[in-house]
Design a protein around this motif. Structure first.
Motif, PDB file in Angstrom:
ATOM      1  N   GLU A 258      -2.300  12.790 -12.478  1.00  0.00           N
ATOM      2  CA  GLU A 258      -1.596  12.047 -11.444  1.00  0.00           C
ATOM      3  C   GLU A 258      -1.068  10.704 -11.916  1.00  0.00           C
ATOM      4  OE1 GLU A 258      -4.745  11.927  -8.582  1.00  0.00           O
ATOM      5  OE2 GLU A 258      -3.863  13.550  -7.421  1.00  0.00           O
TER       6      GLU A 258
ATOM      7  N   THR B  30       1.718   9.727  -7.116  1.00  0.00           N
ATOM      8  CA  THR B  30       1.928  10.745  -6.105  1.00  0.00           C
ATOM      9  C   THR B  30       1.902  10.098  -4.721  1.00  0.00           C
ATOM     10  OG1 THR B  30      -0.426  11.222  -5.953  1.00  0.00           O
ATOM     11  CG2 THR B  30       0.857  12.529  -7.541  1.00  0.00           C
TER      12      THR B  30
ATOM     13  N   ALA C 184      -6.755   7.758  -9.616  1.00  0.00           N
ATOM     14  CA  ALA C 184      -5.891   8.849 -10.062  1.00  0.00           C
ATOM     15  C   ALA C 184      -6.569   9.642 -11.171  1.00  0.00           C
ATOM     16  CB  ALA C 184      -4.566   8.289 -10.567  1.00  0.00           C
TER      17      ALA C 184
END
Length: 86
Positions: free
Chosen positions: A68, A21, A64
């Motif tokens: 993610e 992301t 993460a």
């Protein structure tokens, strides 16, 4: 564009292309810049960007959540000959 801007911009772009992301990519890029500022030399000649990218990727993977993290590519198994015990 100086060295620090180059590292931050390109590492962010690489991490986003790998599936992280944008906030994780930005955090990884900032971590890579901090590593660049602290490092006295690269692990081998001409590999400072690779070292920074490695540090950013590890940071992004460790910070993460499950949702993610980018999906891992499946490895193709290679079979050699026949599979038998005798």
């Amino acid at each position: 564009m100086n060295h620090i801007e180059f590292i931050e911009k390109n590492i962010k772009q690489v991490l986003v292309n790998e599936g992280f992301t944008v906030p994780l990519a930005l955090g990884g890029a900032r971590h890579a810049v901090e590593y660049y500022k602290q490092a006295s030399q690269a692990s081998k000649k001409g590999a400072m960007f690779d070292d920074c990218l490695y540090r950013a990727r590890v940071w992004a993977e460790n910070n993460a959540t499950k949702d993610e993290k980018p999906a891992k590519k499946a490895r193709a198994r290679k079979t050699v000959g026949t599979l038998s015990l005798f």
